[in-house]
Design a protein around this motif. Structure first.
Motif, mmCIF file in Angstrom:
data_model
loop_
_atom_site.group_PDB
_atom_site.id
_atom_site.type_symbol
_atom_site.label_atom_id
_atom_site.label_comp_id
_atom_site.label_asym_id
_atom_site.label_seq_id
_atom_site.Cartn_x
_atom_site.Cartn_y
_atom_site.Cartn_z
ATOM 1 N N ASN A 205 -5.162 -9.421 -4.806
ATOM 2 C CA ASN A 205 -4.417 -8.571 -3.871
ATOM 3 C C ASN A 205 -5.375 -7.764 -3.031
ATOM 4 O OD1 ASN A 205 -2.811 -6.611 -2.627
ATOM 5 N ND2 ASN A 205 -1.267 -6.898 -4.185
ATOM 6 N N SER A 208 -5.659 -4.099 -3.886
ATOM 7 C CA SER A 208 -6.505 -3.801 -5.046
ATOM 8 C C SER A 208 -7.970 -3.726 -4.634
ATOM 9 C CB SER A 208 -6.374 -4.891 -6.111
ATOM 10 O OG SER A 208 -5.038 -5.122 -6.417
ATOM 11 N N THR A 403 -0.230 0.346 -6.036
ATOM 12 C CA THR A 403 -0.591 -1.065 -6.122
ATOM 13 C C THR A 403 0.386 -1.816 -7.020
ATOM 14 O OG1 THR A 403 -2.865 -0.334 -5.948
ATOM 15 C CG2 THR A 403 -2.512 -2.624 -6.550
ATOM 16 N N ILE A 406 3.775 -2.936 -5.385
ATOM 17 C CA ILE A 406 3.867 -4.007 -4.384
ATOM 18 C C ILE A 406 4.559 -5.227 -4.972
ATOM 19 C CG2 ILE A 406 2.612 -5.504 -2.805
ATOM 20 C CD1 ILE A 406 0.309 -3.613 -2.935
ATOM 21 N N ASN A 407 3.996 -5.747 -6.076
ATOM 22 C CA ASN A 407 4.558 -6.970 -6.663
ATOM 23 C C ASN A 407 4.951 -6.777 -8.111
ATOM 24 O OD1 ASN A 407 4.056 -8.465 -4.340
ATOM 25 N ND2 ASN A 407 1.955 -8.881 -4.973
ATOM 26 N N ASN A 409 2.950 -6.358 -10.365
ATOM 27 C CA ASN A 409 1.991 -7.244 -11.002
ATOM 28 C C ASN A 409 0.882 -6.395 -11.625
ATOM 29 O OD1 ASN A 409 -0.030 -9.036 -11.634
ATOM 30 N ND2 ASN A 409 0.115 -10.193 -9.729
ATOM 31 N N ASP A 412 -2.827 -6.841 -10.564
ATOM 32 C CA ASP A 412 -3.280 -6.128 -9.368
ATOM 33 C C ASP A 412 -3.917 -4.801 -9.761
ATOM 34 O OD1 ASP A 412 -2.362 -8.130 -7.796
ATOM 35 O OD2 ASP A 412 -0.532 -7.101 -7.137
#
Lengths: 501, 153
Positions: A205, A208, A403, A406-407, A409, A412
């Motif tokens: 990402n 990141s 961060t 965002i996903n 995730n 990340d």
């Protein structure tokens, strides 16, 4: 579409109340991070990218652009008031600005910075509006070989402008390019360098990497030596310039604007370079060069205009070619992509409202900066006294949550820690982080265009030198490297950048 | 101080060589392809090799032309606490939930500064937790459990 009606369209977007609101939030946040120590526009924009997710494309980009030029402005405030440039391009402003403040002329220094920036911003915005469309039209005829050469040029010129070792800057670019390769290969779908983690198939990402290298690494650097800064000047009175002051700043502002507008287009940090160039030009042209460094108003007016003009014109390569000139523009590319728009020459035709809206909003943002910030100067002075020990935990927490959001995730977030420590180590050992981020953003593009060009030319690499535009771009790139390593230029470069540290 | 400056170049050169070597070795297992149809391994192998060469050049420069640079302290406490809290955040955000994780993360990273004491770090943590709840959960509608499944009975 001619310029006037295009700008009309742009202003109709930029003057939409919602967009004005977000432009305002952007410049306010930008000024804030420009004023606060240890957090720059790159890290801020990276952290705020997720927040702009839910906004319409125009609004999101208007706000992010506002953060960028707001930070330029805020950086000069700290440079003048406490001799600590919040932003690297304001380092020159500190030389004479701080001396003016010590002589009790902080008000006029701040007003000069504001007026110079406003004028330069206005001129540069119109230059952007005038030059972007023809450039975009020219870029439409670019094929894969031209794009490949253009990216090579952009990467190599950024070395010439970075300070420090050319070798290390080159290595940072290549490392960035390699990190950009992580994830599935575009042609075959082969996962590369993913350690078998499905979460890495989409690549590292971008946020990141940017937050790690520019945010966390910077925090670690500041923790090396913890000294709280001392705000000497707590009250600013009398913002008005005298008639004499006006007479003195007219030419420096004009010259600074010109220099900044031209140098801003260059990749790598045109706004820093242009501020230095403007300062040395003013010093050379002055009748009293010895007075520079002791509080000359010209030494504030020129560089401030130059860095603001450069901040605006650095949008030209982004908006017309889709090539970022420096890390903040690289983040803007990320923002475009998050919104589902591929930045490049097509934006102007396919999304005219977006294109012209962003340009017009820059002017609106500059107005907001002048109108709001001079009266609010007291607030910014108070912001200066926020201790760093309160500030950096906030940056860490915001970086992690932002961060993650965002996903959703967690890899990340792990990546932030990884790039934080790698970035910190490399910065400590004398490498510049900016080329790495540029390489990271441009890596996938470089690979895609190279492979496409080779398919088109049936595997013949001479395509890059037989097509005239591509050959010219590569020649320029070569020239940039040669200039950067020439001993005489190198010495000059070290001289120019030495005051920054 | 000459040795120290050379050490900077040695270390950064070493990092470049290590990264370059990793990318080359890993990319060797991918299809290399031909210049006409480059495989997924082509660019990483070429760029990785360039990075190794640049790293070696940086190392050579370390011996050839040592520059002077002041030695700076290593902020071990900051490195451990700041990076540790980020890793902690990633590892536990799903399990422990938003409120506990943000409190711990903020508190621990505040302790990275020598200027913070237990009490000031606790106050910063509480303040940041409220702020982040307002911005991310209320303001932006981040969907995450406030108190995670690990803490439910």
């Amino acid at each position: 579409m001619d310029l006037i009606s295009s700008l009309g369209l742009g202003f109709s977007v930029a003057l939409d109340p919602i967009n004005i609101l977000y432009c305002f939030i952007g410049v306010l946040l930008g000024t804030l991070v420009g004023v606060l120590p240890g957090i720059g526009p790159t890290a801020t924009i990276a952290m705020l990218l997720p927040i702009t997710f839910s906004l319409p494309a125009e609004t999101a980009l208007i706000m992010l652009a506002g953060i960028y030029y707001g930070a330029q402005y805020g950086g000069s405030t700290t440079a003048i008031l406490i001799n600590l440039p919040g932003e690297s391009s304001a380092a020159v402003t500190a030389i004479d600005g701080y001396q003016m403040a010590r002589n009790g002329r902080a008000g006029p220094a701040l007003a000069t910075a504001a007026l110079g920036s406003f004028f330069a911003g206005t001129v540069a915005t119109f230059l952007l509006a005038a030059f972007a469309p023809p450039l975009a039209r020219a870029a439409l005829s670019f094929g894969a070989p031209e794009y490949f050469s253009l990216i090579v040029l952009g990467l190599l010129v950024s070395i010439a402008l970075a300070h420090g070792s050319v070798l290390k800057a080159l290595a940072m670019i290549v490392l960035g390019l390699l990190l950009g390769m992580v994830g599935q290969d575009i042609y075959t779908g082969t996962p590369r360098f993913t350690f078998g983690l499905r979460e890495l198939f989409g690549g590292l990402n971008f946020v990141s990497v940017a937050v790690g290298v520019f945010g966390i690494a910077e925090i670690l650097r500041n923790l090396e030596d913890e000294t709280e800064r001392d705000v000497g000047i707590r009250k600013v009175t009398n913002l008005w310039l005298t008639r004499e002051d006006f007479r003195r700043i007219v030419w420096p502002v004009l010259r600074g604007t010109g220099l900044g507008a031209v140098l801003g287009v260059l990749p790598g940090g045109g706004h820093v370079l242009s501020a230095f160039a403007s300062y040395s030009a003013e010093k050379r042209l002055s009748k009293t060069p010895r007075e520079f460094g002791k509080g000359m108003i010209e030494g504030v007016a020129g560089p401030e205009s130059a860095n603001n003009a450069a901040a605006q014109t650095s949008f030209i390569p982004l908006m017309t070619l889709g090539i970022p000139a420096h890390p903040v523009m690289a983040l803007m590319i990320g923002a475009f992509i998050l919104q589902g728009i591929t930045p490049g020459p097509n934006v102007i035709n396919q999304q005219p409202a977006l294109f012209w809206g962003i340009i017009a909003s820059m002017w609106v943002g500059n107005v907001l900066l002048v109108v709001l910030n001079l009266p609010l100067i007291g607030l910014w002075v108070r912001m200066l006294s926020i201790p760093y020990r309160v500030l950096f935990p906030a940056i860490v927490v915001f970086a992690a949550i932002g961060t993650f959001s965002i996903n959703q995730n967690i890899y990340d977030v792990y990546a932030i820690a990884f790039f934080g420590i790698v970035g910190y180590a490399l910065i400590r050992f004398g490498c510049e982080p900016a080329p790495l981020l540029l390489g990271f953003v441009l890596g996938p593009l470089l690979e895609e265009h190279l492979r496409r060009a080779m398919i088109i030319s049936r595997g013949d690499p001479s395509v890059f030198v037989t097509r005239p535009i591509s050959a010219t771009l590569l020649a320029l790139a070569l020239l940039a490297v040669v200039i950067a390593v020439l001993p005489s230029i190198r010495r000059k470069r070290e001289e120019v950048f030495v005051e920054e540290d | 101080m000459a040795i120290n400056a050379a050490r900077n170049d040695l270390a950064s050169g070493g990092i470049f060589v290590a990264f370059g070597a990793y990318f080359v070795l890993e990319a060797m297992t991918y299809e290399f392809g031909t210049p006409l149809r480059m495989g997924p391994g082509f660019m990483p192998v070429v760029l990785g090799a360039i990075l190794v060469l640049l790293g070696i050049a940086v190392i050579f420069k370390a011996f050839a032309r040592p520059e002077e640079e002041a030695r700076r302290p290593v902020p071990w406490r900051g490195i451990v606490l700041v990076l540790g809290t980020i890793v902690f955040f990633a590892a536990t955000i799903r399990g422990l939930g938003f409120i506990p994780v943000v409190l711990v993360t903020a508190f621990a990273s505040a302790m990275a500064s020598r200027n913070n004491r237990w009490l000031s770090a606790a106050i910063i943590a509480a303040g940041l937790c409220v702020l982040c709840l307002a911005v991310f959960v209320v303001g932006l509608g981040l969907i995450v459990p406030l108190v995670g499944p690990w803490l439910r009975f």
